[in-house]
Design a protein around this motif. Structure first.
Motif, PDB file in Angstrom:
ATOM      1  N   PHE A 293      -9.825   3.422  -3.179  1.00 24.00           N
ATOM      2  CA  PHE A 293      -8.820   2.599  -2.511  1.00 24.00           C
ATOM      3  C   PHE A 293      -9.440   1.304  -1.999  1.00 24.00           C
ATOM      4  O   PHE A 293      -8.860   0.223  -2.137  1.00 24.00           O
ATOM      5  CB  PHE A 293      -8.189   3.376  -1.362  1.00 24.00           C
ATOM      6  CG  PHE A 293      -7.195   2.582  -0.559  1.00 24.00           C
ATOM      7  CD1 PHE A 293      -6.051   2.076  -1.145  1.00 24.00           C
ATOM      8  CD2 PHE A 293      -7.411   2.345   0.789  1.00 24.00           C
ATOM      9  CE1 PHE A 293      -5.139   1.336  -0.398  1.00 24.00           C
ATOM     10  CE2 PHE A 293      -6.511   1.616   1.538  1.00 24.00           C
ATOM     11  CZ  PHE A 293      -5.370   1.106   0.941  1.00 24.00           C
TER      12      PHE A 293
ATOM     13  N   SER B  88     -10.725   0.807   4.997  1.00 24.22           N
ATOM     14  CA  SER B  88     -10.550  -0.091   3.855  1.00 24.22           C
ATOM     15  C   SER B  88      -9.655  -1.269   4.214  1.00 24.22           C
ATOM     16  O   SER B  88      -9.953  -2.421   3.861  1.00 24.22           O
ATOM     17  CB  SER B  88      -9.955   0.679   2.673  1.00 24.22           C
ATOM     18  OG  SER B  88     -10.792   1.745   2.278  1.00 24.22           O
TER      19      SER B  88
ATOM     20  N   LEU C 290       1.085   5.207   0.204  1.00 21.15           N
ATOM     21  CA  LEU C 290       0.389   6.446   0.561  1.00 21.15           C
ATOM     22  C   LEU C 290       1.102   7.581  -0.154  1.00 21.15           C
ATOM     23  O   LEU C 290       2.107   8.109   0.319  1.00 21.15           O
ATOM     24  CB  LEU C 290       0.390   6.649   2.077  1.00 21.15           C
ATOM     25  CG  LEU C 290      -0.215   5.511   2.918  1.00 21.15           C
ATOM     26  CD1 LEU C 290      -0.176   5.870   4.395  1.00 21.15           C
ATOM     27  CD2 LEU C 290      -1.642   5.201   2.481  1.00 21.15           C
TER      28      LEU C 290
ATOM     29  N   VAL D 255       0.857  -1.183   0.000  1.00 24.37           N
ATOM     30  CA  VAL D 255       0.000   0.000   0.000  1.00 24.37           C
ATOM     31  C   VAL D 255       0.895   1.235   0.000  1.00 24.37           C
ATOM     32  O   VAL D 255       1.665   1.447   0.937  1.00 24.37           O
ATOM     33  CB  VAL D 255      -0.934   0.040   1.224  1.00 24.37           C
ATOM     34  CG1 VAL D 255      -1.783   1.319   1.195  1.00 24.37           C
ATOM     35  CG2 VAL D 255      -1.831  -1.194   1.264  1.00 24.37           C
TER      36      VAL D 255
ATOM     37  N   SER E 207       5.046   5.484   2.694  1.00 27.35           N
ATOM     38  CA  SER E 207       4.907   6.736   1.958  1.00 27.35           C
ATOM     39  C   SER E 207       6.296   7.214   1.582  1.00 27.35           C
ATOM     40  O   SER E 207       7.277   6.862   2.251  1.00 27.35           O
ATOM     41  CB  SER E 207       4.185   7.786   2.816  1.00 27.35           C
ATOM     42  OG  SER E 207       3.699   8.855   2.034  1.00 27.35           O
TER      43      SER E 207
ATOM     44  N   GLN F 247     -10.136   6.684   5.274  1.00 27.12           N
ATOM     45  CA  GLN F 247     -10.279   5.801   4.108  1.00 27.12           C
ATOM     46  C   GLN F 247      -9.317   4.616   4.206  1.00 27.12           C
ATOM     47  O   GLN F 247      -9.696   3.465   3.968  1.00 27.12           O
ATOM     48  CB  GLN F 247      -9.997   6.567   2.818  1.00 27.12           C
ATOM     49  CG  GLN F 247     -11.086   7.518   2.373  1.00 27.12           C
ATOM     50  CD  GLN F 247     -10.788   8.113   1.006  1.00 27.12           C
ATOM     51  OE1 GLN F 247     -10.286   7.434   0.111  1.00 27.12           O
ATOM     52  NE2 GLN F 247     -11.081   9.385   0.851  1.00 27.12           N
ATOM     53  N   TYR F 248      -8.084   4.940   4.547  1.00 25.02           N
ATOM     54  CA  TYR F 248      -7.064   3.890   4.647  1.00 25.02           C
ATOM     55  C   TYR F 248      -7.443   2.849   5.698  1.00 25.02           C
ATOM     56  O   TYR F 248      -7.467   1.641   5.425  1.00 25.02           O
ATOM     57  CB  TYR F 248      -5.709   4.519   4.983  1.00 25.02           C
ATOM     58  CG  TYR F 248      -4.672   3.516   5.428  1.00 25.02           C
ATOM     59  CD1 TYR F 248      -4.049   2.676   4.511  1.00 25.02           C
ATOM     60  CD2 TYR F 248      -4.328   3.387   6.780  1.00 25.02           C
ATOM     61  CE1 TYR F 248      -3.114   1.735   4.921  1.00 25.02           C
ATOM     62  CE2 TYR F 248      -3.393   2.458   7.192  1.00 25.02           C
ATOM     63  CZ  TYR F 248      -2.780   1.637   6.265  1.00 25.02           C
ATOM     64  OH  TYR F 248      -1.869   0.692   6.677  1.00 25.02           O
TER      65      TYR F 248
ATOM     66  N   LEU G  46      -3.017   4.918  -2.406  1.00 24.66           N
ATOM     67  CA  LEU G  46      -3.974   5.939  -1.969  1.00 24.66           C
ATOM     68  C   LEU G  46      -3.242   7.268  -1.998  1.00 24.66           C
ATOM     69  O   LEU G  46      -2.245   7.448  -1.307  1.00 24.66           O
ATOM     70  CB  LEU G  46      -4.488   5.624  -0.563  1.00 24.66           C
ATOM     71  CG  LEU G  46      -5.396   6.683   0.099  1.00 24.66           C
ATOM     72  CD1 LEU G  46      -6.671   6.876  -0.707  1.00 24.66           C
ATOM     73  CD2 LEU G  46      -5.725   6.277   1.529  1.00 24.66           C
TER      74      LEU G  46
ATOM     75  N   ASN H 245       2.791  11.119   3.474  1.00 25.51           N
ATOM     76  CA  ASN H 245       1.915  11.181   4.646  1.00 25.51           C
ATOM     77  C   ASN H 245       2.667  11.725   5.863  1.00 25.51           C
ATOM     78  O   ASN H 245       3.824  11.393   6.101  1.00 25.51           O
ATOM     79  CB  ASN H 245       1.378   9.781   4.970  1.00 25.51           C
ATOM     80  CG  ASN H 245       0.536   9.767   6.219  1.00 25.51           C
ATOM     81  OD1 ASN H 245      -0.327  10.620   6.414  1.00 25.51           O
ATOM     82  ND2 ASN H 245       0.780   8.797   7.085  1.00 25.51           N
TER      83      ASN H 245
ATOM     84  N   THR I  89       2.683  -0.984   4.283  1.00 29.75           N
ATOM     85  CA  THR I  89       2.231   0.375   3.972  1.00 29.75           C
ATOM     86  C   THR I  89       3.392   1.348   4.138  1.00 29.75           C
ATOM     87  O   THR I  89       4.043   1.374   5.184  1.00 29.75           O
ATOM     88  CB  THR I  89       1.078   0.803   4.900  1.00 29.75           C
ATOM     89  OG1 THR I  89      -0.032  -0.079   4.727  1.00 29.75           O
ATOM     90  CG2 THR I  89       0.631   2.221   4.573  1.00 29.75           C
TER      91      THR I  89
END
Length: 395
Positions: A239, A286, A44, A42, A309, A282-283, A263, A48, A307
């Motif tokens: 997402f 989901s 970001l 994932v 970024s 949202q993250y 995302l 982020n 996850t």
């Protein structure tokens, strides 16, 4: 056949990156199966703000640096020092159950604060002064892949991370559209003129091989995914749709080892709080639905979720109630059998920042990749991660 016409007329072409050495890929690909363990990535996108994601709620320096931006209410306190942003509440059960490991201060030497360059660094596993044309997942496919669908990105375009030197994953945000495109009369017409001699032609060989593999992949995904649909109630956002598709692919038993999702919207230079609150919600919602879906289908145990970024944000807020580009950030690892769940390490000092006012990194992101390759995907990181990295202990 005219190559430009091929690319222009075929929507499926956008799902694969073409390289002149494509045919060579099929001479170098390993014949062994990829196995059953899956990695879900994932991204970001935008950078982020990790400091408002994992909050040092007991640190006055945090509140002094962010008089308007600091999170002060409804913090989900996970220990005496750190807590979740309120929007991450759906992930609290994962933390409590030992299914989430949070690695703080992740970065690399001489950090770059450009979105595009830093994302390239994360996707290629390069150093800040290296410029690589292949991604770390792509190089994994070079050594261990067999079909483009062994690694899939839930998008219309393939990221650099998924592009190998000889072999590439496949990109699709709707496998049914992919399937219907592969049935397009244009495809059939081109392939009807194919013969073995074309594979030795410099200009046409890799295009024909790409079309053959793309059509085969589209058929495989469609035929196997149709047997298993998701019954989990996912949020209504793009997402969540990506993760729902990934769950359907995993639950259907697709021979896919890596799934790449993203995302975007995290470049919060102004009025950050509202925007980040929405995105983190949202993250978290989901991902929570995704994990529940996998658990219901006995697939969570063999799935690892990473996850990241491309960078964090500056410690001090700016004049627009936002944050500027920073460096070190937190990385989330979600899985069933984590060896070190919870907080993998402490947050870096807020009183000992680098010259730009950013958190100092203490964990090289490439050591996370290397650990996943060795301990989860059971392959050597040699030739995939350019520089040898120490293994970590989260799995």
């Amino acid at each position: 056949m005219d190559r430009r016409k091929f690319i222009k007329n075929s929507a499926l072409a956008s799902s694969l990156f073409f390289v002149p050495n494509f045919v060579k890929a099929f001479e170098n690909v390993a014949t062994n199966q990829l196995g059953y363990k899956r990695l879900v990535i994932v991204q970001l996108a935008g950078g982020n703000d990790g400091l408002n994601t994992i909050i040092p709620h007991n640190n006055d320096l945090y509140y002094n640096a962010r008089p308007q931006l600091a999170i002060t209410k409804d913090i989900i306190k996970l220990n005496d020092d750190l807590g979740f942003h309120p929007s991450l509440d759906p992930l609290r059960s994962l933390f409590d159950n030992g299914e989430l490991s949070i690695i703080n201060n992740v970065g690399y030497p001489n950090p770059v604060r450009s979105h595009f360059r830093s994302m390239d660094i994360w996707q290629t596993a390069s150093g800040s002064g290296e410029y690589l044309q292949s991604g770390w997942i792509g190089r994994y496919l070079d050594q261990h892949g067999e079909k483009p669908y062994n690694a899939m990105e839930m998008d219309e375009q393939l990221s650099l991370a998924m592009k190998g030197e000889y072999f590439n994953g496949i990109a699709t945000n709707d496998y049914k559209v992919l399937y219907n495109t592969a049935k397009d009369p244009y495809f059939k017409n081109v392939l009807s003129h194919y013969n073995d001699a074309h594979l030795s032609e410099h200009n046409l060989g890799y295009l024909y091989q790409t079309m053959i593999e793309a059509k085969s992949s589209a058929n495989y995904i469609f035929e196997n995914t149709n047997v298993k649909s998701s019954s989990e109630d996912y949020p209504q956002n793009n997402f969540a749709k990506q993760l729902k598709n990934v769950a359907q692919f995993i639950n259907s038993g697709l021979d896919t080892k890596v799934f790449y999702t993203s995302l975007g919207g995290f470049d919060t230079h102004a009025n950050q709080n509202k925007k980040q609150t929405q995105l983190l919600s949202q993250y978290a919602k989901s991902v929570s639905a995704f994990v529940n879906d996998l658990k219901q289908n006995n697939a969570f145990e063999n799935t690892l979720i990473l996850t990241f970024s491309e960078f964090g944000r500056r410690v001090k807020q700016n004049a627009a109630n936002g944050t500027d580009h920073g460096s070190a950030n937190n990385v989330f690892i979600i899985g069933k059998n984590l060896k070190q769940a919870g907080f993998y390490n402490n947050l870096a000092s807020l009183s000992d920042l680098d010259d730009n006012g950013d958190l100092k990194y203490s964990v090289d992101f490439r050591s996370i990749y290397s650990t996943i390759l060795k301990k989860w995907m059971n392959v050597s990181a040699k030739g995939i991660i350019p520089k040898e990295q120490k293994s970590l202990k989260f799995i």
